[in-house]
Design a protein around this motif. Structure first.
Motif, PDB file in Angstrom:
ATOM      1  N   HIS A  89     -10.529   0.310  -8.663  1.00 17.39           N
ATOM      2  CA  HIS A  89      -9.164  -0.500  -8.014  1.00 17.39           C
ATOM      3  C   HIS A  89      -8.245   0.533  -7.653  1.00 17.39           C
ATOM      4  O   HIS A  89      -7.587   0.076  -6.555  1.00 17.39           O
ATOM      5  CB  HIS A  89      -8.914  -1.100  -9.345  1.00 17.39           C
ATOM      6  N   LEU A  90      -8.181   1.609  -8.071  1.00 17.27           N
ATOM      7  CA  LEU A  90      -7.209   2.468  -7.439  1.00 17.27           C
ATOM      8  C   LEU A  90      -7.521   2.984  -6.276  1.00 17.27           C
ATOM      9  O   LEU A  90      -6.849   3.275  -5.396  1.00 17.27           O
ATOM     10  CB  LEU A  90      -7.214   4.009  -8.441  1.00 17.27           C
ATOM     11  N   ALA A  94      -7.494   7.651 -13.002  1.00 20.62           N
ATOM     12  CA  ALA A  94      -8.101   6.332 -12.818  1.00 20.62           C
ATOM     13  C   ALA A  94      -8.693   5.705 -13.964  1.00 20.62           C
ATOM     14  O   ALA A  94      -8.812   4.430 -14.008  1.00 20.62           O
ATOM     15  CB  ALA A  94      -9.341   6.494 -11.691  1.00 20.62           C
ATOM     16  N   PHE A 131      -8.938  -9.150 -19.912  1.00 20.01           N
ATOM     17  CA  PHE A 131     -10.182  -8.878 -20.075  1.00 20.01           C
ATOM     18  C   PHE A 131     -10.706  -8.095 -21.409  1.00 20.01           C
ATOM     19  O   PHE A 131     -11.916  -7.976 -21.693  1.00 20.01           O
ATOM     20  CB  PHE A 131     -10.855  -7.986 -18.825  1.00 20.01           C
ATOM     21  N   LYS A 189       0.972  -1.083  -0.053  1.00 21.51           N
ATOM     22  CA  LYS A 189      -0.057   0.183  -0.232  1.00 21.51           C
ATOM     23  C   LYS A 189       0.857   1.240   0.096  1.00 21.51           C
ATOM     24  O   LYS A 189       1.846   1.264   0.656  1.00 21.51           O
ATOM     25  CB  LYS A 189      -0.788   0.125   1.037  1.00 21.51           C
ATOM     26  N   PRO A 190       0.644   2.374  -0.869  1.00 20.53           N
ATOM     27  CA  PRO A 190       1.411   3.349  -0.817  1.00 20.53           C
ATOM     28  C   PRO A 190       1.474   4.400   0.416  1.00 20.53           C
ATOM     29  O   PRO A 190       0.430   4.470   0.786  1.00 20.53           O
ATOM     30  CB  PRO A 190       0.870   4.089  -1.825  1.00 20.53           C
ATOM     31  N   MET A 195       3.186   8.126  -2.141  1.00 21.83           N
ATOM     32  CA  MET A 195       2.162   9.049  -2.627  1.00 21.83           C
ATOM     33  C   MET A 195       2.981  10.168  -3.458  1.00 21.83           C
ATOM     34  O   MET A 195       2.408  10.748  -4.345  1.00 21.83           O
ATOM     35  CB  MET A 195       1.119   9.335  -1.822  1.00 21.83           C
ATOM     36  N   MET A 253      -9.247   0.944  -3.983  1.00 23.80           N
ATOM     37  CA  MET A 253      -8.908  -0.451  -3.256  1.00 23.80           C
ATOM     38  C   MET A 253      -7.408  -0.183  -2.968  1.00 23.80           C
ATOM     39  O   MET A 253      -6.763  -0.935  -1.936  1.00 23.80           O
ATOM     40  CB  MET A 253      -9.331  -1.360  -3.973  1.00 23.80           C
ATOM     41  N   GLY A 254      -6.499   0.126  -3.944  1.00 27.89           N
ATOM     42  CA  GLY A 254      -5.021   0.119  -3.700  1.00 27.89           C
ATOM     43  C   GLY A 254      -4.671   1.305  -2.892  1.00 27.89           C
ATOM     44  O   GLY A 254      -3.361   1.349  -2.560  1.00 27.89           O
ATOM     45  N   GLY A 255      -5.525   2.058  -2.379  1.00 22.05           N
ATOM     46  CA  GLY A 255      -5.179   3.148  -1.597  1.00 22.05           C
ATOM     47  C   GLY A 255      -4.590   4.445  -2.090  1.00 22.05           C
ATOM     48  O   GLY A 255      -4.126   5.286  -1.452  1.00 22.05           O
ATOM     49  N   PHE A 256      -5.087   4.722  -3.376  1.00 21.86           N
ATOM     50  CA  PHE A 256      -4.362   5.884  -4.184  1.00 21.86           C
ATOM     51  C   PHE A 256      -5.468   6.983  -4.169  1.00 21.86           C
ATOM     52  O   PHE A 256      -5.135   8.061  -4.723  1.00 21.86           O
ATOM     53  CB  PHE A 256      -4.039   5.494  -5.532  1.00 21.86           C
ATOM     54  N   HIS A 291      -5.956   4.294 -16.028  1.00 25.27           N
ATOM     55  CA  HIS A 291      -5.635   3.107 -15.277  1.00 25.27           C
ATOM     56  C   HIS A 291      -6.574   1.823 -15.634  1.00 25.27           C
ATOM     57  O   HIS A 291      -5.675   0.673 -15.787  1.00 25.27           O
ATOM     58  CB  HIS A 291      -5.292   3.389 -13.915  1.00 25.27           C
ATOM     59  N   GLY A 292      -7.681   2.122 -15.367  1.00 24.57           N
ATOM     60  CA  GLY A 292      -8.676   0.827 -15.489  1.00 24.57           C
ATOM     61  C   GLY A 292      -8.586   0.184 -16.815  1.00 24.57           C
ATOM     62  O   GLY A 292      -8.650  -1.067 -16.676  1.00 24.57           O
ATOM     63  N   PHE A 306     -11.739  -8.929 -10.314  1.00 26.88           N
ATOM     64  CA  PHE A 306     -10.939  -7.780 -11.166  1.00 26.88           C
ATOM     65  C   PHE A 306      -9.645  -7.291 -10.655  1.00 26.88           C
ATOM     66  O   PHE A 306      -8.979  -6.571 -11.278  1.00 26.88           O
ATOM     67  CB  PHE A 306     -11.871  -6.689 -11.638  1.00 26.88           C
ATOM     68  N   GLY A 307      -9.339  -7.375  -9.482  1.00 27.15           N
ATOM     69  CA  GLY A 307      -8.281  -6.840  -8.678  1.00 27.15           C
ATOM     70  C   GLY A 307      -7.079  -7.544  -8.653  1.00 27.15           C
ATOM     71  O   GLY A 307      -5.873  -7.109  -8.383  1.00 27.15           O
ATOM     72  N   HIS A 335      -5.203  -1.868 -16.673  1.00 25.26           N
ATOM     73  CA  HIS A 335      -5.289  -2.792 -15.695  1.00 25.26           C
ATOM     74  C   HIS A 335      -6.198  -4.005 -16.339  1.00 25.26           C
ATOM     75  O   HIS A 335      -5.731  -5.228 -16.171  1.00 25.26           O
ATOM     76  CB  HIS A 335      -5.870  -2.458 -14.271  1.00 25.26           C
ATOM     77  N   HIS A 389     -14.133   0.398 -13.315  1.00 20.37           N
ATOM     78  CA  HIS A 389     -13.045  -0.272 -12.631  1.00 20.37           C
ATOM     79  C   HIS A 389     -12.088   0.360 -12.269  1.00 20.37           C
ATOM     80  O   HIS A 389     -11.272   0.012 -11.082  1.00 20.37           O
ATOM     81  CB  HIS A 389     -12.735  -1.236 -13.366  1.00 20.37           C
ATOM     82  N   GLY A 390     -11.453   1.172 -12.913  1.00 17.61           N
ATOM     83  CA  GLY A 390     -10.022   1.911 -12.770  1.00 17.61           C
ATOM     84  C   GLY A 390     -10.249   2.609 -11.407  1.00 17.61           C
ATOM     85  O   GLY A 390      -9.341   2.495 -10.590  1.00 17.61           O
ATOM     86  N   VAL A 391     -11.325   3.273 -11.149  1.00 20.10           N
ATOM     87  CA  VAL A 391     -11.564   4.265  -9.911  1.00 20.10           C
ATOM     88  C   VAL A 391     -11.663   3.150  -8.762  1.00 20.10           C
ATOM     89  O   VAL A 391     -11.110   3.534  -7.887  1.00 20.10           O
ATOM     90  CB  VAL A 391     -12.965   4.661  -9.957  1.00 20.10           C
TER      91      VAL A 391
END
Lengths: 224, 224
Positions: free
Chosen positions: B190-191, A183, A196, A139-140, A145, B193-196, A186-187, B131-132, A190, B186-188
Motif C-alpha cells: 500500500h505504501l 510500512a 479488516f 501523491k507525495p 516526502m 502504491m501510494g508512492g512512498f 502502517h499496514g 485493500f487500498g 490501515h 499489505h503495508g508495504v
DNA sequence: TCGCTTCGGTAACACTGTTTCTTATGAGAA
DNA sequence: TTCTCATAAGAAACAGTGTTACCGAAGCGA
C-alpha cells in the motif's frame, strides 16, 4: 470580508522598505497569512468531520469567501491537501519528539512504534489523509516526502545508532530498515481503519505483535 | 436491448416445474445472469482504466443500458463494489492455489508472501479496490470478510500446521499471526502504491525484508 | 382484448472540482 | 482630488459524480 479585516492587521510592516517593495511584501505576507488561515479552516473541518468533508466549497464557506480564493492560493484541491499533509507531518513529528529517549534501543523502538499507533488513533482523519489514500489523487511530492522524513527522523536516528553499536545488522540500508518498520506498522493501522482487523483491541494486539516480531529479528542478529 | 437478447438465451429452463415457479426461477436466473454481466463489465473497466474509472454511468454505458439497472441489481455503487471485491478474492485465492506446497513450511510462507506481492503487481486495480481504500465508502461486510478469509485460507492452514508441528509458537492465536503477516505485507504494498517507497525494486526489497524478518521471528521461537 | 403491474429509460436533484465572466475595489497618474 | 485601469474576488456556469422521481411502454393474467 473577514479576509480583508485580517489583511489589515499586518499593515505595520508597511513602514519599512521602499514603497513598491513594501507593497509587494505586504501582499506576499497577506497571502501567506491567508494561506495559513485557509489551511487552519481546512484542518478544523478535517478533524471535526473527516477527510471526505474537506471540500473546496466547504472550506470557502467556513472562510466566508468564494471558492476562487482556494484556487488562487493553492493551485487546486491537491495543493490544499498537500499543505494539510505537511501539517500532519508536524503533528506526527511532535508526537515522536514527546517520546522520552531510552538507553535501551529496543525499548525505544517499541516506544516510537506505540507513538505511531497513538497518532493514528488520535489523528485518524490526518492519518487517512496522509497515508490512507483518502484523497485518491494525492501523491507525495518532494516537499511532502521531505516532511515525512523529518517526521520519522527519530526512527531513522534510532536504527542508525543501533547499527553503529552493532545491535542491528548494517548489511541492509538504514532507510530500507526504517521503511520496513514503517510500512509494516502502517499496514496494521490501515487494515484496521479499513475494518479488516476487528475491534481496536484485536488490532492493537496485531500491532504489538508486529512490533515484537520485527524488533526481535532486527536486534537478534548480533546476539549469538 | 442487449440485455433482453441475453435474457432470452436461458429460456430452456422454462420447460421444468410449474409455470409460476418457473417464471420466478427464470426471472431469478436472468437477474443472476444480468448481475454477472454487469460485474464483468465493471471488472473490465476496473482492470483497463483503474478504480476511479468505475462509475455507475460508465458501467451502464458499457452495458448499453441505463443506470437504473445497476441500482435495481445492486442497491447502490457499494453493492457493485462488493461484488468486484469478491471477484478479487477469487483471483487472489487462485493465485495462492497456484503456489506449489512445500514441505519446508518456512519456504512455503515465503512463496505465499511472494504470490501476494505478485497479485498486487498484476492486479493493481483490484488490489486498490479491495485493500487500498479506492472506494472510500467501502467497508467489508460479512460476505466480504468470508471471501477474504477464503482467499488467505492457505496462509491460515500453513500457520496452523506450523503451530501444530511446534515450528511456530502456539501462544498467539493463529488468526492473530495471520493478520500480522497479512497486515505487514499489505503495508508495504500500500505504501508503495501510494508512492512512498520509491521505485518497484526498492519496494520489493522492503517487502522481502519484511517477510524475512517476520518469518525469522516466527520460526525461531522453538529453535533453542 | 383489456387492465394492471412491473420494469427500464429520461431527466432531474444534490453534490463534487474547476473555470469563466463580470463587477467592484483599490492603487497610480493627472 | 479625480480619473483610469489593472487586479482580485464573487457569482454563476460547466462537466462530472451518485442517486432518485417520474413516466411510458411492454408483458403478463383475466
Amino acid at each position: 470580508m473577514k479576509v480583508i479585516l485580517i489583511s489589515n492587521e499586518d499593515k505595520p510592516s508597511l513602514s519599512t522598505g521602499r514603497v513598491l517593495k513594501t507593497y509587494q511584501e505586504a501582499r506576499l505576507q497577506n497571502t501567506e497569512n491567508l494561506r495559513k488561515l485557509v489551511v487552519d479552516a481546512a484542518a478544523a473541518i478535517l478533524q471535526e468531520e473527516g477527510p471526505e468533508a474537506v471540500t473546496v466549497r466547504r472550506v470557502s464557506q467556513k472562510m466566508g469567501c468564494s471558492t476562487k480564493i482556494i484556487y488562487s492560493l493553492f493551485v487546486n484541491k491537491e495543493g490544499l491537501a498537500q499543505q494539510l499533509y505537511l501539517e500532519g507531518c508536524k503533528l506526527l513529528a511532535q508526537r515522536f519528539e514527546e517520546v522520552p529517549p531510552s538507553s535501551d534501543l529496543l525499548q525505544h523502538l517499541l516506544d516510537l512504534g506505540e507513538a505511531f499507533w497513538q497518532f493514528g488513533q488520535d489523528y485518524t482523519s490526518y492519518y487517512k489523509l496522509m497515508f490512507g489514500g483518502a484523497f485518491a489523487e494525492f501523491k507525495p511530492d518532494e516537499e511532502s516526502m521531505q516532511g515525512t522524513m523529518t517526521a520519522i527522523r527519530r526512527l531513522l536516528i534510532l536504527i542508525s545508532t543501533a547499527q553503529q553499536q552493532g545491535q542491528i545488522s548494517d548489511k541492509e540500508e538504514t532507510q530500507t530498515i526504517v521503511n520496513t518498520i514503517w510500512a509494516s506498522l502502517h499496514g496494521v493501522i490501515h487494515l484496521y481503519m479499513g475494518g479488516f482487523l476487528g475491534d481496536v483491541e484485536a488490532a492493537h494486539t496485531v500491532y504489538k505483535q508486529t512490533m515484537v516480531l520485527l524488533s526481535r529479528s532486527l536486534f537478534a542478529v548480533s546476539k549469538p
